[in-house]
Motif scaffolding. Structure first.
Motif, PDB file in Angstrom:
ATOM      1  N   ALA A  33      41.577  78.766  59.769  1.00  0.00           N
ATOM      2  CA  ALA A  33      41.580  79.445  58.472  1.00  0.00           C
ATOM      3  C   ALA A  33      40.280  80.188  58.140  1.00  0.00           C
ATOM      4  O   ALA A  33      40.351  81.273  57.551  1.00  0.00           O
ATOM      5  CB  ALA A  33      41.943  78.450  57.376  1.00  0.00           C
ATOM      6  N   PRO A  34      39.093  79.679  58.490  1.00  0.00           N
ATOM      7  CA  PRO A  34      37.899  80.478  58.188  1.00  0.00           C
ATOM      8  C   PRO A  34      37.914  81.837  58.896  1.00  0.00           C
ATOM      9  O   PRO A  34      37.486  82.849  58.322  1.00  0.00           O
ATOM     10  CB  PRO A  34      36.742  79.586  58.677  1.00  0.00           C
ATOM     11  CG  PRO A  34      37.287  78.192  58.529  1.00  0.00           C
ATOM     12  CD  PRO A  34      38.727  78.314  58.928  1.00  0.00           C
ATOM     13  N   THR A  35      38.432  81.858  60.120  1.00  0.00           N
ATOM     14  CA  THR A  35      38.576  83.135  60.828  1.00  0.00           C
ATOM     15  C   THR A  35      39.556  84.046  60.094  1.00  0.00           C
ATOM     16  O   THR A  35      39.313  85.237  59.904  1.00  0.00           O
ATOM     17  CB  THR A  35      39.024  82.879  62.291  1.00  0.00           C
ATOM     18  OG1 THR A  35      37.902  82.374  63.018  1.00  0.00           O
ATOM     19  CG2 THR A  35      39.535  84.128  62.974  1.00  0.00           C
ATOM     20  N   TRP A  36      40.659  83.487  59.617  1.00  0.00           N
ATOM     21  CA  TRP A  36      41.649  84.312  58.907  1.00  0.00           C
ATOM     22  C   TRP A  36      41.086  84.817  57.575  1.00  0.00           C
ATOM     23  O   TRP A  36      41.368  85.935  57.156  1.00  0.00           O
ATOM     24  CB  TRP A  36      42.937  83.515  58.651  1.00  0.00           C
ATOM     25  CG  TRP A  36      43.466  82.836  59.863  1.00  0.00           C
ATOM     26  CD1 TRP A  36      43.302  83.211  61.164  1.00  0.00           C
ATOM     27  CD2 TRP A  36      44.234  81.630  59.897  1.00  0.00           C
ATOM     28  NE1 TRP A  36      43.916  82.316  62.002  1.00  0.00           N
ATOM     29  CE2 TRP A  36      44.502  81.344  61.264  1.00  0.00           C
ATOM     30  CE3 TRP A  36      44.732  80.774  58.920  1.00  0.00           C
ATOM     31  CZ2 TRP A  36      45.238  80.228  61.658  1.00  0.00           C
ATOM     32  CZ3 TRP A  36      45.471  79.666  59.305  1.00  0.00           C
ATOM     33  CH2 TRP A  36      45.716  79.392  60.654  1.00  0.00           C
ATOM     34  N   ASP A  37      40.303  83.973  56.890  1.00  0.00           N
ATOM     35  CA  ASP A  37      39.700  84.390  55.609  1.00  0.00           C
ATOM     36  C   ASP A  37      38.813  85.610  55.811  1.00  0.00           C
ATOM     37  O   ASP A  37      38.834  86.558  55.011  1.00  0.00           O
ATOM     38  CB  ASP A  37      38.810  83.276  55.030  1.00  0.00           C
ATOM     39  CG  ASP A  37      39.586  82.040  54.613  1.00  0.00           C
ATOM     40  OD1 ASP A  37      40.789  82.158  54.309  1.00  0.00           O
ATOM     41  OD2 ASP A  37      38.981  80.944  54.589  1.00  0.00           O
ATOM     42  N   GLY A  42      39.039  92.636  56.538  1.00  0.00           N
ATOM     43  CA  GLY A  42      38.927  93.749  57.475  1.00  0.00           C
ATOM     44  C   GLY A  42      37.994  93.364  58.611  1.00  0.00           C
ATOM     45  O   GLY A  42      37.130  92.499  58.455  1.00  0.00           O
ATOM     46  N   ASP A  43      38.200  94.029  59.733  1.00  0.00           N
ATOM     47  CA  ASP A  43      37.402  93.698  60.918  1.00  0.00           C
ATOM     48  C   ASP A  43      35.990  94.263  60.773  1.00  0.00           C
ATOM     49  O   ASP A  43      35.750  95.183  59.993  1.00  0.00           O
ATOM     50  CB  ASP A  43      38.101  94.294  62.154  1.00  0.00           C
ATOM     51  CG  ASP A  43      37.588  93.690  63.446  1.00  0.00           C
ATOM     52  OD1 ASP A  43      36.912  92.647  63.396  1.00  0.00           O
ATOM     53  OD2 ASP A  43      37.863  94.282  64.505  1.00  0.00           O
ATOM     54  N   TYR A  49      34.496  85.916  66.116  1.00  0.00           N
ATOM     55  CA  TYR A  49      35.532  84.960  65.727  1.00  0.00           C
ATOM     56  C   TYR A  49      35.732  83.931  66.825  1.00  0.00           C
ATOM     57  O   TYR A  49      35.874  84.280  67.989  1.00  0.00           O
ATOM     58  CB  TYR A  49      36.884  85.662  65.534  1.00  0.00           C
ATOM     59  CG  TYR A  49      36.862  86.906  64.690  1.00  0.00           C
ATOM     60  CD1 TYR A  49      36.751  86.836  63.300  1.00  0.00           C
ATOM     61  CD2 TYR A  49      36.992  88.163  65.273  1.00  0.00           C
ATOM     62  CE1 TYR A  49      36.759  87.993  62.530  1.00  0.00           C
ATOM     63  CE2 TYR A  49      37.011  89.322  64.512  1.00  0.00           C
ATOM     64  CZ  TYR A  49      36.888  89.233  63.147  1.00  0.00           C
ATOM     65  OH  TYR A  49      36.903  90.368  62.380  1.00  0.00           O
ATOM     66  N   LEU A  50      35.772  82.667  66.427  1.00  0.00           N
ATOM     67  CA  LEU A  50      36.125  81.624  67.390  1.00  0.00           C
ATOM     68  C   LEU A  50      37.590  81.250  67.170  1.00  0.00           C
ATOM     69  O   LEU A  50      38.038  81.050  66.039  1.00  0.00           O
ATOM     70  CB  LEU A  50      35.230  80.403  67.204  1.00  0.00           C
ATOM     71  CG  LEU A  50      33.770  80.621  67.637  1.00  0.00           C
ATOM     72  CD1 LEU A  50      32.909  79.443  67.219  1.00  0.00           C
ATOM     73  CD2 LEU A  50      33.680  80.835  69.129  1.00  0.00           C
ATOM     74  N   TRP A  51      38.298  81.153  68.282  1.00  0.00           N
ATOM     75  CA  TRP A  51      39.726  80.797  68.229  1.00  0.00           C
ATOM     76  C   TRP A  51      39.962  79.385  68.733  1.00  0.00           C
ATOM     77  O   TRP A  51      41.054  78.851  68.648  1.00  0.00           O
ATOM     78  CB  TRP A  51      40.527  81.773  69.088  1.00  0.00           C
ATOM     79  CG  TRP A  51      40.781  83.066  68.410  1.00  0.00           C
ATOM     80  CD1 TRP A  51      40.132  84.243  68.628  1.00  0.00           C
ATOM     81  CD2 TRP A  51      41.744  83.318  67.385  1.00  0.00           C
ATOM     82  NE1 TRP A  51      40.631  85.220  67.810  1.00  0.00           N
ATOM     83  CE2 TRP A  51      41.629  84.677  67.040  1.00  0.00           C
ATOM     84  CE3 TRP A  51      42.698  82.531  66.734  1.00  0.00           C
ATOM     85  CZ2 TRP A  51      42.425  85.271  66.074  1.00  0.00           C
ATOM     86  CZ3 TRP A  51      43.497  83.118  65.769  1.00  0.00           C
ATOM     87  CH2 TRP A  51      43.353  84.470  65.452  1.00  0.00           C
ATOM     88  N   GLY A  52      38.964  78.829  69.364  1.00  0.00           N
ATOM     89  CA  GLY A  52      39.097  77.487  69.925  1.00  0.00           C
ATOM     90  C   GLY A  52      37.723  76.836  69.894  1.00  0.00           C
ATOM     91  O   GLY A  52      36.902  77.169  69.053  1.00  0.00           O
ATOM     92  N   GLY A  53      37.509  75.923  70.823  1.00  0.00           N
ATOM     93  CA  GLY A  53      36.185  75.294  70.901  1.00  0.00           C
ATOM     94  C   GLY A  53      35.838  74.573  69.617  1.00  0.00           C
ATOM     95  O   GLY A  53      34.724  74.722  69.093  1.00  0.00           O
ATOM     96  N   MET A 174      48.230  84.118  56.963  1.00  0.00           N
ATOM     97  CA  MET A 174      47.364  84.165  58.143  1.00  0.00           C
ATOM     98  C   MET A 174      47.099  85.620  58.496  1.00  0.00           C
ATOM     99  O   MET A 174      48.032  86.374  58.737  1.00  0.00           O
ATOM    100  CB  MET A 174      48.069  83.492  59.334  1.00  0.00           C
ATOM    101  CG  MET A 174      48.166  81.991  59.224  1.00  0.00           C
ATOM    102  SD  MET A 174      49.351  81.296  60.411  1.00  0.00           S
ATOM    103  CE  MET A 174      48.610  81.688  61.958  1.00  0.00           C
ATOM    104  N   ILE A 175      45.830  86.010  58.520  1.00  0.00           N
ATOM    105  CA  ILE A 175      45.459  87.365  58.945  1.00  0.00           C
ATOM    106  C   ILE A 175      44.691  87.203  60.251  1.00  0.00           C
ATOM    107  O   ILE A 175      43.583  86.673  60.270  1.00  0.00           O
ATOM    108  CB  ILE A 175      44.549  88.070  57.906  1.00  0.00           C
ATOM    109  CG1 ILE A 175      45.150  87.966  56.487  1.00  0.00           C
ATOM    110  CG2 ILE A 175      44.270  89.505  58.313  1.00  0.00           C
ATOM    111  CD1 ILE A 175      46.371  88.799  56.239  1.00  0.00           C
ATOM    112  N   LEU A 176      45.320  87.613  61.329  1.00  0.00           N
ATOM    113  CA  LEU A 176      44.747  87.320  62.647  1.00  0.00           C
ATOM    114  C   LEU A 176      43.983  88.521  63.195  1.00  0.00           C
ATOM    115  O   LEU A 176      44.555  89.599  63.342  1.00  0.00           O
ATOM    116  CB  LEU A 176      45.861  86.947  63.636  1.00  0.00           C
ATOM    117  CG  LEU A 176      46.828  85.847  63.185  1.00  0.00           C
ATOM    118  CD1 LEU A 176      47.797  85.517  64.323  1.00  0.00           C
ATOM    119  CD2 LEU A 176      46.104  84.589  62.753  1.00  0.00           C
TER     120      LEU A 176
END
Ligand SMILES: Cc1ncc(C[n+]2csc(CCOP(=O)(O)OP(=O)(O)O)c2C)c(N)n1
Ligand SMILES: [Mg+2]
Length: 201
Positions: A33-37, A42-43, A49-53, A174-176
């Motif tokens: 969620a912090p990545t989506w926030d 906007g990019d 952005y971390l998607w894992g780890g 979710m904004i990916l």
């Protein structure tokens, strides 16, 4: 701060208020969620952005802050992610990077996996843990008034700093952003190094 007190910050408003004056801030986001926030705003090529780890957001930001000591580095991550990497607060406290700010978006839940309560819902206080590790500034932020006084510190005060933002449990869309980790690494690195070349650093 006890786990059952009223919290009024909305995570998307929180992140928007912090980042509206970001200028050339480097930003690392914890998985989920912090990545989506952040992506919802906007990019930005200064975003990593971390998607894992899970547990790796603060260590990643620490390395970045040490390598880019003239740039301000902010990491925005969740309470669950922070708890998994909690030992990294000790490393940050020892390294004392002046340019690093840690923002924990604490909804007291593991959001992505079904809103299970995290330890912060039972009174575990991440800001106190950071102070125990040696952070001089590590506080809970629960109101927009407190947030207004904290934002200038995020951009100007000497780090390391930690702010644990108590937010409501919410269900934002979710904004990916880009998901390819290799691509994200290369574009971030190229952008920073190119910017550095341009300012002669
Ligand atoms: C090692 C590991 N364990 C578990 C997961 C599954 N997982 C992904 S996001 C997440 C919850 C993250 O919670 P938090 O950091 O508090 O973010 P929130 O969604 O609550 O804002 C979990 C458990 C994972 N990705 N990696
Ligand atoms: Mg959480």
């Amino acid at each position: 701060m006890k786990g059952n007190e009223l919290v009024i910050l909305d995570r998307r408003h929180l992140v928007e208020r912090i980042l509206c004056s970001r200028d050339d801030l480097l930003l690392v986001t914890g998985l989920g969620a912090p990545t989506w926030d952040v992506a919802a705003l906007g990019d930005n090529l200064n975003n990593f952005y971390l998607w894992g780890g899970m547990g790796g957001a603060v260590p990643t930001a620490l390395g970045l802050a040490l390598a880019q000591s003239k740039r301000r580095v902010l990491v925005l991550t969740g309470d669950g992610e922070m708890l998994m990497g909690i030992g990294s607060l000790a490393t940050v406290a020892v390294q004392k990077p002046k340019n690093l700010v840690i923002g924990v978006i604490d909804n007291q839940r593991y959001g992505e996996t079904g809103m299970q309560r995290s330890a912060t819902a039972f009174g575990v206080d991440i800001a106190s843990i950071a102070r125990g590790a040696g952070f001089e500034t590590a506080t809970n932020v629960t109101t927009y008034g407190e947030l207004d006084s904290v934002i200038p510190q995020i951009y100007n005060s000497q780090g390391p700093l930690l702010f644990n933002f108590k937010v409501t449990v919410s269900d934002h869309p979710m904004i990916l952003p880009e998901k390819n980790g290799l691509e994200l690494k290369h574009r971030f690195r190229a952008h920073i190094l190119n910017a550095k070349k341009k300012i002669g650093g």
